[in-house]
Write a protein that holds these residues in place. Structure first.
Motif, PDB file in Angstrom:
ATOM      1  N   ARG A   1     -44.513  11.567  66.095  1.00  0.00           N
ATOM      2  CA  ARG A   1     -44.438  12.126  67.856  1.00  0.00           C
ATOM      3  C   ARG A   1     -43.185  11.185  67.908  1.00  0.00           C
ATOM      4  O   ARG A   1     -43.304   9.945  67.597  1.00  0.00           O
ATOM      5  CB  ARG A   1     -45.660  12.078  68.072  1.00  0.00           C
ATOM      6  CG  ARG A   1     -46.856  12.422  68.335  1.00  0.00           C
ATOM      7  CD  ARG A   1     -47.627  12.924  69.555  1.00  0.00           C
ATOM      8  NE  ARG A   1     -46.940  13.120  70.785  1.00  0.00           N
ATOM      9  CZ  ARG A   1     -47.398  14.223  71.003  1.00  0.00           C
ATOM     10  NH1 ARG A   1     -47.881  15.143  70.335  1.00  0.00           N
ATOM     11  NH2 ARG A   1     -46.972  14.665  72.551  1.00  0.00           N
TER      12      ARG A   1
ATOM     13  N   ASP B   1     -40.538   9.516  70.677  1.00  0.00           N
ATOM     14  CA  ASP B   1     -40.610   9.659  72.224  1.00  0.00           C
ATOM     15  C   ASP B   1     -39.040  10.441  72.546  1.00  0.00           C
ATOM     16  O   ASP B   1     -38.631   9.882  72.076  1.00  0.00           O
ATOM     17  CB  ASP B   1     -40.296   8.322  72.824  1.00  0.00           C
ATOM     18  CG  ASP B   1     -40.584   8.636  74.364  1.00  0.00           C
ATOM     19  OD1 ASP B   1     -40.395   9.058  74.932  1.00  0.00           O
ATOM     20  OD2 ASP B   1     -40.639   7.217  74.737  1.00  0.00           O
ATOM     21  N   PRO B   2     -39.774  11.408  73.711  1.00  0.00           N
ATOM     22  CA  PRO B   2     -38.402  12.502  74.044  1.00  0.00           C
ATOM     23  C   PRO B   2     -37.122  11.506  74.634  1.00  0.00           C
ATOM     24  O   PRO B   2     -36.402  12.001  74.344  1.00  0.00           O
ATOM     25  CB  PRO B   2     -38.410  13.656  75.041  1.00  0.00           C
ATOM     26  CG  PRO B   2     -40.363  13.388  74.807  1.00  0.00           C
ATOM     27  CD  PRO B   2     -40.664  11.749  74.325  1.00  0.00           C
ATOM     28  N   SER B   3     -37.161  10.709  74.678  1.00  0.00           N
ATOM     29  CA  SER B   3     -36.996   9.670  76.053  1.00  0.00           C
ATOM     30  C   SER B   3     -35.645   8.486  74.376  1.00  0.00           C
ATOM     31  O   SER B   3     -33.988   7.960  74.986  1.00  0.00           O
ATOM     32  CB  SER B   3     -36.683   8.649  76.457  1.00  0.00           C
ATOM     33  OG  SER B   3     -37.571   7.748  76.047  1.00  0.00           O
ATOM     34  N   TRP B   4     -35.485   8.551  73.357  1.00  0.00           N
ATOM     35  CA  TRP B   4     -34.960   8.526  71.978  1.00  0.00           C
ATOM     36  C   TRP B   4     -33.723   9.186  72.144  1.00  0.00           C
ATOM     37  O   TRP B   4     -33.036   8.917  71.404  1.00  0.00           O
ATOM     38  CB  TRP B   4     -35.912   7.554  71.103  1.00  0.00           C
ATOM     39  CG  TRP B   4     -37.305   6.914  71.330  1.00  0.00           C
ATOM     40  CD1 TRP B   4     -36.782   6.081  72.529  1.00  0.00           C
ATOM     41  CD2 TRP B   4     -38.242   6.329  69.958  1.00  0.00           C
ATOM     42  NE1 TRP B   4     -38.138   4.854  72.093  1.00  0.00           N
ATOM     43  CE2 TRP B   4     -38.463   5.138  70.797  1.00  0.00           C
ATOM     44  CE3 TRP B   4     -38.234   6.571  68.949  1.00  0.00           C
ATOM     45  CZ2 TRP B   4     -39.132   4.762  70.800  1.00  0.00           C
ATOM     46  CZ3 TRP B   4     -38.921   5.818  68.266  1.00  0.00           C
ATOM     47  CH2 TRP B   4     -39.654   4.879  68.864  1.00  0.00           C
ATOM     48  N   VAL B   5     -33.789  10.480  72.458  1.00  0.00           N
ATOM     49  CA  VAL B   5     -33.394  11.547  72.016  1.00  0.00           C
ATOM     50  C   VAL B   5     -31.648  11.373  73.143  1.00  0.00           C
ATOM     51  O   VAL B   5     -32.176  11.309  74.379  1.00  0.00           O
ATOM     52  CB  VAL B   5     -33.696  13.025  72.006  1.00  0.00           C
ATOM     53  CG1 VAL B   5     -32.371  13.802  71.935  1.00  0.00           C
ATOM     54  CG2 VAL B   5     -35.122  13.015  71.547  1.00  0.00           C
TER      55      VAL B   5
ATOM     56  N   LEU C   1     -29.655  10.014  68.740  1.00  0.00           N
ATOM     57  CA  LEU C   1     -30.875   9.029  68.421  1.00  0.00           C
ATOM     58  C   LEU C   1     -30.884   7.674  68.992  1.00  0.00           C
ATOM     59  O   LEU C   1     -29.644   7.010  68.426  1.00  0.00           O
ATOM     60  CB  LEU C   1     -31.986   8.998  67.619  1.00  0.00           C
ATOM     61  CG  LEU C   1     -32.064  10.053  66.574  1.00  0.00           C
ATOM     62  CD1 LEU C   1     -33.121   9.930  65.269  1.00  0.00           C
ATOM     63  CD2 LEU C   1     -33.340  10.895  67.947  1.00  0.00           C
TER      64      LEU C   1
ATOM     65  N   HIS D   1     -46.954  18.598  66.141  1.00  0.00           N
ATOM     66  CA  HIS D   1     -45.767  20.076  66.327  1.00  0.00           C
ATOM     67  C   HIS D   1     -46.058  19.705  64.680  1.00  0.00           C
ATOM     68  O   HIS D   1     -45.249  19.343  63.937  1.00  0.00           O
ATOM     69  CB  HIS D   1     -45.405  19.543  67.269  1.00  0.00           C
ATOM     70  CG  HIS D   1     -45.385  19.422  68.795  1.00  0.00           C
ATOM     71  ND1 HIS D   1     -45.646  20.757  69.386  1.00  0.00           N
ATOM     72  CD2 HIS D   1     -45.400  18.626  69.804  1.00  0.00           C
ATOM     73  CE1 HIS D   1     -45.943  19.855  70.448  1.00  0.00           C
ATOM     74  NE2 HIS D   1     -45.473  19.128  70.370  1.00  0.00           N
TER      75      HIS D   1
ATOM     76  N   HIS E   1     -34.971  21.728  63.880  1.00  0.00           N
ATOM     77  CA  HIS E   1     -36.397  21.307  64.387  1.00  0.00           C
ATOM     78  C   HIS E   1     -35.623  20.092  63.018  1.00  0.00           C
ATOM     79  O   HIS E   1     -35.009  19.636  62.582  1.00  0.00           O
ATOM     80  CB  HIS E   1     -36.903  21.142  63.232  1.00  0.00           C
ATOM     81  CG  HIS E   1     -38.149  22.335  64.276  1.00  0.00           C
ATOM     82  ND1 HIS E   1     -38.861  22.772  64.908  1.00  0.00           N
ATOM     83  CD2 HIS E   1     -37.686  24.112  63.929  1.00  0.00           C
ATOM     84  CE1 HIS E   1     -39.247  23.897  65.362  1.00  0.00           C
ATOM     85  NE2 HIS E   1     -38.654  24.461  65.060  1.00  0.00           N
TER      86      HIS E   1
ATOM     87  N   HIS F   1     -38.547  16.583  67.018  1.00  0.00           N
ATOM     88  CA  HIS F   1     -37.640  17.507  68.006  1.00  0.00           C
ATOM     89  C   HIS F   1     -36.969  18.891  67.173  1.00  0.00           C
ATOM     90  O   HIS F   1     -36.931  18.831  66.559  1.00  0.00           O
ATOM     91  CB  HIS F   1     -36.478  16.408  68.943  1.00  0.00           C
ATOM     92  CG  HIS F   1     -36.122  16.822  69.632  1.00  0.00           C
ATOM     93  ND1 HIS F   1     -36.713  16.399  70.922  1.00  0.00           N
ATOM     94  CD2 HIS F   1     -35.019  17.097  69.832  1.00  0.00           C
ATOM     95  CE1 HIS F   1     -35.658  16.849  71.877  1.00  0.00           C
ATOM     96  NE2 HIS F   1     -34.782  17.602  71.291  1.00  0.00           N
ATOM     97  N   HIS F   2     -37.336  19.017  68.645  1.00  0.00           N
ATOM     98  CA  HIS F   2     -36.876  20.781  68.100  1.00  0.00           C
ATOM     99  C   HIS F   2     -35.840  21.324  69.330  1.00  0.00           C
ATOM    100  O   HIS F   2     -36.380  21.393  70.498  1.00  0.00           O
ATOM    101  CB  HIS F   2     -37.369  21.566  67.723  1.00  0.00           C
ATOM    102  CG  HIS F   2     -38.472  22.174  69.087  1.00  0.00           C
ATOM    103  ND1 HIS F   2     -39.620  21.642  68.960  1.00  0.00           N
ATOM    104  CD2 HIS F   2     -38.363  23.273  69.360  1.00  0.00           C
ATOM    105  CE1 HIS F   2     -40.225  22.355  69.919  1.00  0.00           C
ATOM    106  NE2 HIS F   2     -39.784  22.946  70.373  1.00  0.00           N
ATOM    107  N   TRP F   3     -34.519  22.694  69.196  1.00  0.00           N
ATOM    108  CA  TRP F   3     -34.011  22.938  70.793  1.00  0.00           C
ATOM    109  C   TRP F   3     -33.862  24.061  69.755  1.00  0.00           C
ATOM    110  O   TRP F   3     -33.266  24.000  68.778  1.00  0.00           O
ATOM    111  CB  TRP F   3     -33.417  22.090  71.498  1.00  0.00           C
ATOM    112  CG  TRP F   3     -32.038  22.020  70.565  1.00  0.00           C
ATOM    113  CD1 TRP F   3     -30.394  22.262  70.603  1.00  0.00           C
ATOM    114  CD2 TRP F   3     -31.294  20.539  69.016  1.00  0.00           C
ATOM    115  NE1 TRP F   3     -29.539  22.393  69.605  1.00  0.00           N
ATOM    116  CE2 TRP F   3     -30.366  21.072  68.570  1.00  0.00           C
ATOM    117  CE3 TRP F   3     -32.616  20.099  68.575  1.00  0.00           C
ATOM    118  CZ2 TRP F   3     -29.536  20.584  67.773  1.00  0.00           C
ATOM    119  CZ3 TRP F   3     -31.873  19.697  67.775  1.00  0.00           C
ATOM    120  CH2 TRP F   3     -29.773  19.361  67.911  1.00  0.00           C
TER     121      TRP F   3
END
Length: 726
Positions: free
Chosen positions: A65, A67-71, A93, A173, A239, A269-271
């Motif tokens: 996993r 951490d979203p804050s690292w993006v 990142l 995920h 991805h 992470h993905h968008w």
């Protein structure tokens, strides 16, 4: 401990960004055994050898996993639509060592440069079986189930005993990718090193609180995909996947493994985004709308514009031009009437607001101003006072701090007055030369400096022949004070006063103020528009007076108000001007850069920069700017080719010592008829050969040099203003 390769590479020009091949951690993640063995030089002595001590240490890092804050940022922006068919999507990142904290694949790869364990894969519509519409759908499985394996897919081969048992029950995920598709999208393992690098940019870095000197540069890890979106319109999902524990997708003869199983990859992470070659949502095309003579999109003062053909009277049109907005006003008696509202942002310099004798407005009623043209009230300042009071009441921490500060100030004032009364009663008749208001000790010392010493010596029976202390000359009489010495105003600010002043200073930059109070009519800020304004200092003062009105007694809180005023003066300048930008640039470029300069070359200080809502950016300056520059952020540099599909060669090194090559090379595709995947290894060899005349001859270039050659320079728009209306 981290290591940088020698010789960082900077892009051409005066860019503040430098590239590095990697930023290696001092030790990669995993389980290690530390053995300590100690021996004495004389081994024949008893007890000369000690038994070795062994300790097992787990070095942990992100694995299943992220951490979203690292993006820090992604490009293209999530859910954006634009012409991206010439660009390579990438992710930036904050954790600069993350791509090199683990090893990719099961057997590793041999390369002089560390190969990252992360890869960015781009999938279009109809390619992923579990996400045919490229909407970013993933499958959630526990880490334990992922490591146990599924006979229908080919998952990572990792030792479950080497994973923290706490993680086995946590979800992660995953995406299942057809093996032949993965073989097309993933470059050769030896070429993966070119798709990750470290970018260091010092211009956007801000010094830490309390830090002196220049700010330290920020380092970001950048992972790029090797695939270009197609030239036709389509939706894509990117991805960021883990390659740890996987086997390379190709065999020695360049063909996929014969089992045909889907490969299960962990998606960290993905968008999603949509590539549309005909879209007009690129940075340059969006920024061009703000140029002059572009109707409502061009940069203009912030004012309510009347609808054409309304036939307003000249005096009413004048009020609108001054930034006043007609609104419904409910009086204290319940009557509904017309009133004019103006927020803190005006198209003109506001006149100075007359203030009461004590410098602070006690209530909002005193801020209702009569508007002589229409015979109604202007309620802007009164609304500011009420807004400040409501925000103060909504923050229990500030409200408690302010009330406690005022109570302590009143207690101190009462103590001072009581002490002064006691002093006048006890020492009403002071000796000649004594100063009224001095302490009893000081009065006694003053008496001993005169004849009182001889009188006391005689009364106590001191012999005449004994030497008596010589009288100490009287010190210069200080100026008369109205406040007792123990209540001097030169005291250290209390923690409550410092905390309250800090909260008020933030409020002065309009943090937390509802947007409707700033822009009362949405027609003042239409979509894709840039509006400039002056900041009304009187509106800010009324806002702060409302916040400071909690439990305020004008007679008893004078000292507290003075202390807050002095502390507020030390919290930086007050906003003078600013801009509001409502555009797709705000969500599309999260780190959008806005720079302003005065009439000369001196930069204008940005006091506050905040995104309001989904697509509105607020920037406040310490003075009125003469020019304004909006540009893509350095950390948001894009990678790709020009409109002809070629890579324009860039100068290597810093400064202007080396002339630019002024040539370009076609970007080779691994499979021209396939999904438009760049042949990374071939392009690296071509770039090394073409640049051999400029750099030392070699057969390959570094990842930093490879990234610099693919950079698409950030675009910017500069607007110059001839003057401001007063």
């Amino acid at each position: 401990m981290t290591t940088h390769p020698a010789g960082p590479t900077a892009p051409a020009g005066a860019s503040p960004v430098t590239f590095h091949d990697h930023l290696l951690p001092g030790i990669t993640a995993g389980r290690y055994r530390i053995t300590v063995d100690q021996r004495l030089p004389a081994e024949d002595l008893p007890g000369a050898r000690f038994e070795p001590v062994r300790q097992t240490v787990n070095v942990q890092a992100a694995q299943f996993r992220l951490d979203p804050s690292w993006v820090h940022a992604v490009y293209p922006a999530a859910h954006s639509q634009g012409s991206f068919h010439r660009l390579l999507p990438h992710i930036t990142l904050d954790a600069a060592t993350l791509p090199w904290q683990r090893e990719p694949f099961t057997a590793g790869t041999r390369s002089p440069v560390r190969t990252p364990w992360l890869a960015l894969l781009l999938f279009g519509e109809g390619e992923l079986p579990g996400d045919p519409d490229a909407l970013g759908a993933t499958t959630s499985v526990t880490v334990g189930r992922l490591l146990t394996g599924d006979p229908a897919v080919s998952g990572p081969r990792l030792d479950p005993n080497a994973v923290d048992p706490v993680l086995l029950d946590t979800p992660c995920h995953v995406v299942d990718v057809p093996q032949d598709l993965l073989a097309q999208l993933l470059p050769d393992p030896s070429d993966l090193k070119y798709l990750a690098h470290v970018r260091v940019g010092g211009e956007d870095a801000a010094p830490a609180e309390g830090q002196d000197g220049p700010p330290a540069p920020d380092a970001y890890a950048v992972v790029t995909t090797a695939r270009f979106p197609r030239e036709d319109q389509g939706r894509y999902v990117a991805h960021l996947v883990s390659l740890e524990g996987h086997a390379p997708p190709l065999t020695s003869d360049g063909k996929p493994e014969p089992d045909g199983k889907h490969v299960r990859l962990v998606s960290l992470h993905h968008w999603t985004f949509t590539s549309c070659p005909t879209a007009r949502d690129g940075f340059g095309r969006l920024a061009e709308r703000f140029t002059p003579d572009n109707d409502e999109h061009s940069a203009a003062p912030l004012r309510p514009a009347p609808d054409p053909g309304t036939g307003l009277r000249e005096d009413l049109s004048y009020l609108l031009e001054q930034g006043l907005v007609p609104m419904t006003h409910v009086t204290d008696s319940g009557e509904r009437t017309l009133a004019w509202y103006s927020g803190p942002f005006l198209p003109r310099v506001a006149p100075e607001l007359p203030r009461p004798a004590d410098g602070h407005f006690p209530d909002a009623d005193g801020l209702l101003l009569h508007e002589p043209v229409t015979g109604t009230f202007a309620v802007g300042y009164a609304c500011a006072w009420n807004t400040g009071r409501a925000l103060a009441l909504a923050d229990p921490g500030f409200a408690t701090t302010l009330v406690r500060l005022r109570h302590r100030g009143r207690l101190r004032r009462a103590t001072d007055r009581q002490y002064a009364t006691y002093q006048r009663q006890l020492y009403g008749a002071l000796p000649t030369g004594a100063v009224a208001g001095e302490s009893p000790r000081e009065v006694f010392e003053e008496l001993l400096r005169g004849d009182a010493a001889d009188v006391l010596a005689t009364a106590l029976g001191v012999p005449e022949d004994e030497p008596r202390p010589r009288a100490v000359p009287a010190a210069p009489v200080p100026p008369r004070r109205d406040v007792p010495r123990h209540a001097s105003t030169a005291r250290t600010p209390s923690p409550d006063a410092a905390e309250a002043a800090k909260w008020l200073a933030r409020l002065r930059t309009l943090r937390g103020v509802p947007f409707d109070c700033l822009v009362p009519d949405q027609r003042m800020l239409p979509p894709e528009s840039l509006r400039l304004f002056h900041v009304d200092r009187g509106w800010l003062d009324a806002l702060l007076d409302g916040a400071r009105s909690l439990d305020r007694n004008p007679d008893a809180d004078t000292a507290t108000d003075t202390e807050l005023d002095e502390l507020l003066a030390g919290h930086g300048p007050v906003p003078v001007a600013g801009l509001l930008l409502r555009s797709a640039l705000v969500p599309g470029w999260p780190a959008l850069r806005v720079e302003a300069h005065s009439a000369g070359t001196e930069p204008v200080r940005v006091i506050h920069n905040e995104v309001l809502g989904a697509d509105v950016l607020l920037v406040l300056f310490d003075r009125v700017p003469h020019s304004l520059t909006i540009s893509e952020p350095p950390q948001g540099l894009h990678f790709g080719t020009d409109e002809e599909g070629e890579v324009v060669l860039r100068r290597q090194g810093r400064g202007d010592a080396a002339p630019p090559p002024k040539r370009s090379v076609p970007a080779p595709m691994a499979r021209p008829a396939g999904p438009r995947v760049l042949d990374v290894g071939k392009l690296a060899a071509v770039l090394a050969r073409e640049l051999a005349a400029e750099i030392a001859p070699r057969t390959a270039i570094s990842p930093a040099e490879f990234a610099m050659q693919l950079v698409r320079a950030p675009e910017q728009l500069t607007l110059t203003f001839g003057g401001t209306r007063r």
